[in-house]
Design an enzyme around this catalytic site. Structure first.
Site, PDB file in Angstrom:
ATOM      1  N   LYS A 135      44.798  48.757  40.273  1.00 31.59           N
ATOM      2  CA  LYS A 135      44.173  48.253  39.054  1.00 31.59           C
ATOM      3  C   LYS A 135      43.773  49.406  38.142  1.00 31.59           C
ATOM      4  O   LYS A 135      44.092  49.407  36.941  1.00 31.59           O
ATOM      5  CB  LYS A 135      42.954  47.396  39.389  1.00 31.59           C
ATOM      6  CG  LYS A 135      42.310  46.766  38.159  1.00 31.59           C
ATOM      7  CD  LYS A 135      41.185  45.812  38.538  1.00 31.59           C
ATOM      8  CE  LYS A 135      39.930  46.556  38.906  1.00 31.59           C
ATOM      9  NZ  LYS A 135      38.754  45.670  39.073  1.00 31.59           N
ATOM     10  N   ASP A 153      42.189  42.106  36.986  1.00 32.45           N
ATOM     11  CA  ASP A 153      40.748  42.069  37.255  1.00 32.45           C
ATOM     12  C   ASP A 153      40.363  40.608  37.497  1.00 32.45           C
ATOM     13  O   ASP A 153      41.222  39.729  37.614  1.00 32.45           O
ATOM     14  CB  ASP A 153      39.954  42.692  36.108  1.00 32.45           C
ATOM     15  CG  ASP A 153      39.952  41.823  34.856  1.00 32.45           C
ATOM     16  OD1 ASP A 153      40.766  40.875  34.764  1.00 32.45           O
ATOM     17  OD2 ASP A 153      39.130  42.085  33.967  1.00 32.45           O
TER      18      ASP A 153
END
Length: 224
Positions: A135, A153
């Site tokens: 991420k 997310d």
């Protein structure tokens, strides 16, 4: 008891799922033309550190401490030489400040030892750094290097499942499924727009479907 997540119906054919997703991304572009990374940064090092710090807190709160942090420690060499207690004092407002101080210190050391203090430009290299997962790597790739990256997310994961882009709850598996649905050139900006929509309307506990400009395109609308 945790309420079980409902997955909307979706076409079996990949081409049909891509077509449905394209309608949503086109609409998102109309609604959120100015979406961008909410973290403040002036270089790749600042973005990398800020993204690591953003775990379990808000971007706004990260932005409130990074000016002081980067004024004191503007590069990996300065941050690697920092005392832990000094980093902790600056990062205290973020919560988990001790572990975050260790993370950014270790990150700075890793940049020096592995990459001559330069932020690397590939996912494979970025994830070798302490505290950097896919991420974080995708945030840096998309927003500093201009390379396609999907940042799963909590908002992107939630909305992607509601839109039928994926049924995966694990971020990496969701990322790989979304990558099959969306063209690479819109990965980064679509994530920003999805995050903005999640914050504004498509909330976790109670999405505001009655005022959602995507309701006519959303396969989850009949479920709410």
């Amino acid at each position: 008891m945790v309420k079980k997540e409902k997955f909307p119906p979706r076409p079996r054919a990949l081409a049909a799922r891509r077509e449905a997703a394209a309608a949503i991304t086109d609409r998102l572009a109309e609604i959120y033309p100015d979406s961008h990374c909410a973290l403040d940064f002036t270089n790749g090092f600042e973005l990398l550190v800020a993204t690591v710090l953003s775990a379990q807190t808000t971007d706004a709160r990260v932005n409130s401490v990074t000016p002081e942090l980067f004024a004191a420690y503007p590069d990996p060499f300065a941050m690697a030489a920092a005392r832990g207690e000094d980093l902790e004092e600056i990062l205290h407002p973020l919560g988990f400040f001790r572990s975050k101080a260790r993370s950014v210190h270790g990150l700075a050391v890793g940049l020096i030892e592995q990459f001559d203090a330069e932020v690397p430009g590939t996912l494979e290299e970025l994830v070798t750094l302490p505290g950097v997962g896919r991420k974080t790597a995708n945030v840096v790739l998309g927003n500093w290097f201009g390379k396609p990256g999907i940042t799963v997310d909590t908002h992107v994961g939630r909305l992607s499942r509601r839109w039928g882009w994926t049924r995966e709850t694990a971020p990496v598996k969701a990322e790989l499924e979304i990558a099959k649905i969306l063209p690479p050139e819109i990965w980064t900006i679509t994530c920003h727009r999805t995050i903005d929509h999640g914050r504004a309307i498509c909330h976790s506990r109670k999405p505001e479907c009655e005022r959602c400009p995507l309701a006519d395109l959303c396969p989850s609308f009949p479920l709410n």
